[in-house]
Structure formats: C-alpha cells, structure tokens
Design a protein around this motif. Structure first.
Motif, mmCIF file in Angstrom:
data_model
loop_
_atom_site.group_PDB
_atom_site.id
_atom_site.type_symbol
_atom_site.label_atom_id
_atom_site.label_comp_id
_atom_site.label_asym_id
_atom_site.label_seq_id
_atom_site.Cartn_x
_atom_site.Cartn_y
_atom_site.Cartn_z
ATOM 1 N N GLU A 221 56.024 26.411 31.002
ATOM 2 C CA GLU A 221 56.740 25.142 31.187
ATOM 3 C C GLU A 221 56.498 24.604 32.594
ATOM 4 N N SER A 222 56.467 25.510 33.562
ATOM 5 C CA SER A 222 56.242 25.125 34.948
ATOM 6 C C SER A 222 54.850 24.530 35.134
ATOM 7 N N VAL A 223 53.870 25.102 34.458
ATOM 8 C CA VAL A 223 52.503 24.573 34.498
ATOM 9 C C VAL A 223 52.466 23.170 33.920
ATOM 10 N N GLU A 224 53.162 22.990 32.810
ATOM 11 C CA GLU A 224 53.224 21.668 32.188
ATOM 12 C C GLU A 224 53.906 20.665 33.127
ATOM 13 N N GLY A 225 54.934 21.130 33.832
ATOM 14 C CA GLY A 225 55.621 20.269 34.790
ATOM 15 C C GLY A 225 54.716 19.866 35.936
ATOM 16 N N ALA A 226 53.927 20.816 36.446
ATOM 17 C CA ALA A 226 52.996 20.518 37.538
ATOM 18 C C ALA A 226 51.961 19.484 37.101
ATOM 19 N N LEU A 227 51.462 19.618 35.888
ATOM 20 C CA LEU A 227 50.482 18.670 35.363
ATOM 21 C C LEU A 227 51.099 17.282 35.214
ATOM 22 N N TYR A 228 52.371 17.226 34.828
ATOM 23 C CA TYR A 228 53.078 15.949 34.717
ATOM 24 C C TYR A 228 53.134 15.249 36.080
ATOM 25 N N GLY A 257 34.600 27.977 30.830
ATOM 26 C CA GLY A 257 34.611 29.373 30.417
ATOM 27 C C GLY A 257 36.017 29.888 30.158
ATOM 28 N N ILE A 258 37.010 29.266 30.805
ATOM 29 C CA ILE A 258 38.386 29.710 30.641
ATOM 30 C C ILE A 258 39.017 29.115 29.397
ATOM 31 N N VAL A 259 38.735 27.845 29.144
ATOM 32 C CA VAL A 259 39.376 27.166 28.025
ATOM 33 C C VAL A 259 38.994 27.773 26.681
ATOM 34 N N TYR A 260 37.830 28.433 26.639
ATOM 35 C CA TYR A 260 37.377 29.030 25.380
ATOM 36 C C TYR A 260 37.514 30.554 25.363
ATOM 37 N N LEU A 261 38.500 31.043 26.104
ATOM 38 C CA LEU A 261 38.754 32.484 26.070
ATOM 39 C C LEU A 261 39.072 32.921 24.643
ATOM 40 N N PRO A 262 38.468 34.014 24.175
ATOM 41 C CA PRO A 262 38.760 34.489 22.811
ATOM 42 C C PRO A 262 40.236 34.835 22.647
ATOM 43 N N LYS A 263 40.746 34.612 21.460
ATOM 44 C CA LYS A 263 42.165 34.883 21.206
ATOM 45 C C LYS A 263 42.505 36.356 21.419
ATOM 46 N N ARG A 264 41.553 37.224 21.124
ATOM 47 C CA ARG A 264 41.837 38.650 21.322
ATOM 48 C C ARG A 264 41.986 38.962 22.817
ATOM 49 N N THR A 265 41.247 38.236 23.664
ATOM 50 C CA THR A 265 41.385 38.418 25.116
ATOM 51 C C THR A 265 42.757 37.934 25.580
ATOM 52 N N LEU A 266 43.200 36.812 25.048
ATOM 53 C CA LEU A 266 44.523 36.296 25.386
ATOM 54 C C LEU A 266 45.618 37.271 24.956
ATOM 55 N N ARG A 267 45.438 37.882 23.798
ATOM 56 C CA ARG A 267 46.432 38.854 23.318
ATOM 57 C C ARG A 267 46.479 40.077 24.241
ATOM 58 N N ARG A 268 45.307 40.501 24.716
ATOM 59 C CA ARG A 268 45.268 41.632 25.654
ATOM 60 C C ARG A 268 45.977 41.283 26.960
ATOM 61 N N ILE A 269 45.759 40.065 27.442
ATOM 62 C CA ILE A 269 46.422 39.604 28.665
ATOM 63 C C ILE A 269 47.932 39.592 28.464
ATOM 64 N N GLU A 270 48.370 39.073 27.342
ATOM 65 C CA GLU A 270 49.808 39.026 27.050
ATOM 66 C C GLU A 270 50.403 40.429 26.991
ATOM 67 N N ILE A 292 44.641 24.177 31.536
ATOM 68 C CA ILE A 292 43.419 23.521 31.022
ATOM 69 C C ILE A 292 43.637 23.036 29.599
ATOM 70 N N GLN A 293 44.348 23.834 28.802
ATOM 71 C CA GLN A 293 44.633 23.435 27.424
ATOM 72 C C GLN A 293 45.520 22.205 27.387
ATOM 73 N N PHE A 294 46.552 22.174 28.235
ATOM 74 C CA PHE A 294 47.445 21.015 28.285
ATOM 75 C C PHE A 294 46.667 19.746 28.639
ATOM 76 N N GLU A 295 45.800 19.868 29.621
ATOM 77 C CA GLU A 295 45.030 18.695 30.051
ATOM 78 C C GLU A 295 44.034 18.267 28.973
ATOM 79 N N LYS A 296 43.444 19.245 28.314
ATOM 80 C CA LYS A 296 42.474 18.976 27.248
ATOM 81 C C LYS A 296 43.122 18.276 26.057
ATOM 82 N N ASP A 297 44.362 18.671 25.736
ATOM 83 C CA ASP A 297 45.048 18.137 24.561
ATOM 84 C C ASP A 297 45.793 16.824 24.828
ATOM 85 N N ALA A 298 45.882 16.468 26.111
ATOM 86 C CA ALA A 298 46.648 15.251 26.474
ATOM 87 C C ALA A 298 45.964 13.986 25.978
#
Length: 298
Positions: A221-228, A257-270, A292-298
């Motif tokens: 949420e904080s990231v989204e706020g900063a982008l706003y 390279g970051i925006v297309y991180l594999p979902k399995r990599t994101l799950r490992r990070i989580e 990056i995703q927020f900006e891409k989807d805006a």
C-alpha cells in the motif's frame, strides 16, 4: 505549554496516556492530553480507553466516522490549546522517565520541530512478526547522528514536538488517498518550506508490531501511495528511495527483468519474508516488483 496529541484506532492507549500523564505532572507545567479515536468498532478498546477521561487534563473522544490518518492529526492540532504540540502514535511508549524533560530542554525560539526517534524492544518477537521487527531495527531505529545526516528522510511522525504556528503552515495533506506514506509527504513539505528539524536522542519504543503478512500488505500500500505522489506531482521522486531507484532502472531498461519475475520466484521471496530469517534485500525487490506492476497497469 504542551498539548499531547494521540490519534488512535482500535488500540488500547490508556497505558501510554497514563505514563505520559505521570511524566507531565512531575514537570509541573501546563499541559493537556487529547486523544481522538477514528471511529473504532464498538467492541474494540473504547471502554478501556474511556478511563483516560478520569485523568486530570486528559480527554478521549470517539469520532462519529472514520476520517483517516492525515485528517485526524490536523483535527487534533486545530483543537489543541497550547503553543507546542507533541504528536505520539497510539502504539508507542516512552522508554525513560526523562522523556518529557528532554523535550522541554529544547523548547526555545531556536527550534520549530524536534524529533526524538524510535527504538524496538530488544527481545525478538514471535517468528510471525520478524519482518516488521527486523525492518524497524535496521531502517527506522537510527541514532541521532545517523538521522541528522538526512534530517527530513529519517523523520517519522510517531514521536515529535512541533510549534503550533509552524504546523498551521505545514499540515498533513488531507486530499491524498489513505495509502500510507502521509508522513513522508509531511516531511517533504517541511523540507520545501525550509523548516529545520532538530534530531535528539529521546526515543519511544514502537510496540505495535504487526504480523509479517500484514506488514507486507501495508508495504505494498505504501508503494502505491508513493507512486500516487509521483503521478500527481506532490513529491520529487528522488526524495523516496524506491522511486529514485526505479527511475535509474528505467533509464537503463533493467526494470524489464524485474516485472517479469516468475511466479515461483515471487512465492519463494514471500516464503522468505514471512519466515524466520527475512531478507531486507528481498523485501526491497518485492516492493520494487509491485511498484513496476502498479505503474505498468495504470
């Protein structure tokens, strides 16, 4: 002389108020403690907090509707009767008994805003809360020397004293969405208004350590706020570290390279961030991915 202002929501603040009240009485000064509750549910801590009204020069008021973090702070300041405002978050507690005295020493014509700092209880919390505790110790609990190097960026709004006449000129922005980072925007506005911040060693313990899962949610949420803020021209992107780093990545096209991180990599990070040994490097990468995703989807 001092108005202590405590905004709260769904939190037991009587122990904090009782402690601060005791320290204020010992100093034999004019004071008031004002607590506004941002319309907490009726089955929360309201009954316990109402004991505040039994303390001399202290009051607890439940607002009829939720107005958000920025507006409730401004409302407290507008209602205050004294020239100096001490803002404390609901989930803090003074560490030492000279907490009020330490602030009084710096009340003078030479200072407009004084920040005392923050610490975390040394004992590790449960494994489910380690991300917040780890982040707080490494990124927020800085000593006076380190904070003074970057006096605005290292300023947090959970424990600070400000002259009321200054607050009337630089207030919390009530027009922004309730997406966090309102304290960052406030410190940026102080910098733009050239209001100097004095950093002193007068910390409080931050007690409200949420679960790693909840902190991760709030961080996004904080990231989204900063982008706003960036999109609406409210802040220089270089003022917020993640926005500044993102801009550098975009220039070199490394953000792809970051925006297309594999979902399995994101799950490992989580799993790491929610586990017993959370990595702040992975935490930063996770936040950057969502930015990056927020900006891409805006």
């Amino acid at each position: 002389m001092i108005s202590v202002l405590i905004p709260t929501y769904n939190y037991h603040i009587f122990p904090l108020v009782q402690k601060v009240h005791e320290l204020l009485v010992a100093e034999k000064i004019d004071f008031e403690i004002m607590c506004f509750d941002d319309a907490s549910p009726e089955d929360s801590f309201i009954e316990k907090n109402e004991k505040i009204n039994s303390l001399e020069k202290a009051s607890y008021k439940v607002l009829p509707k939720n107005i958000g973090r920025s507006k409730i702070r401004n409302l407290l300041a507008d209602t205050a009767n004294f020239d100096w405002l001490l803002f404390l978050d609901a989930d803090v507690i003074p560490i030492k008994d000279d907490f009020i005295d330490n602030y009084l020493k710096f009340i003078s014509e030479d200072h407009d805003i004084i920040y005392g700092g923050i610490k975390y209880v040394p004992k590790k919390p449960d494994a489910s809360q380690l991300l917040r505790w780890h982040y707080g110790n490494l990124r927020e609990a800085l000593d006076t020397e380190k904070r003074s190097r970057k006096p605005y960026v290292s300023f947090l709004t959970l424990n600070f004293l400000i002259r009321k006449s200054v607050f009337e000129k630089v207030r919390f922005n009530e027009d922004i969405p309730n997406l966090r980072h309102e304290d960052t925007l406030f410190s940026y506005q102080l910098r733009e208004a050239k209001v100097p911040i004095l950093h002193i060693e007068n910390p409080v313990y931050h007690l409200g350590i949420e679960s790693s899962k909840e902190f991760l949610k709030k961080s996004i949420e904080s990231v989204e706020g900063a982008l706003y803020f960036k999109k609406h021209g409210l802040i220089d992107p270089n003022y917020i570290k993640i926005l500044s780093f993102h801009q550098k990545l975009k220039k070199s096209k490394l953000d792809r390279g970051i925006v297309y991180l594999p979902k399995r990599t994101l799950r490992r990070i989580e799993r790491n961030l929610l586990g017993a040994k959370p990595s702040l490097r992975l935490f930063d990468l996770y936040r950057l991915y969502h930015l990056i995703q927020f900006e891409k989807d805006a």
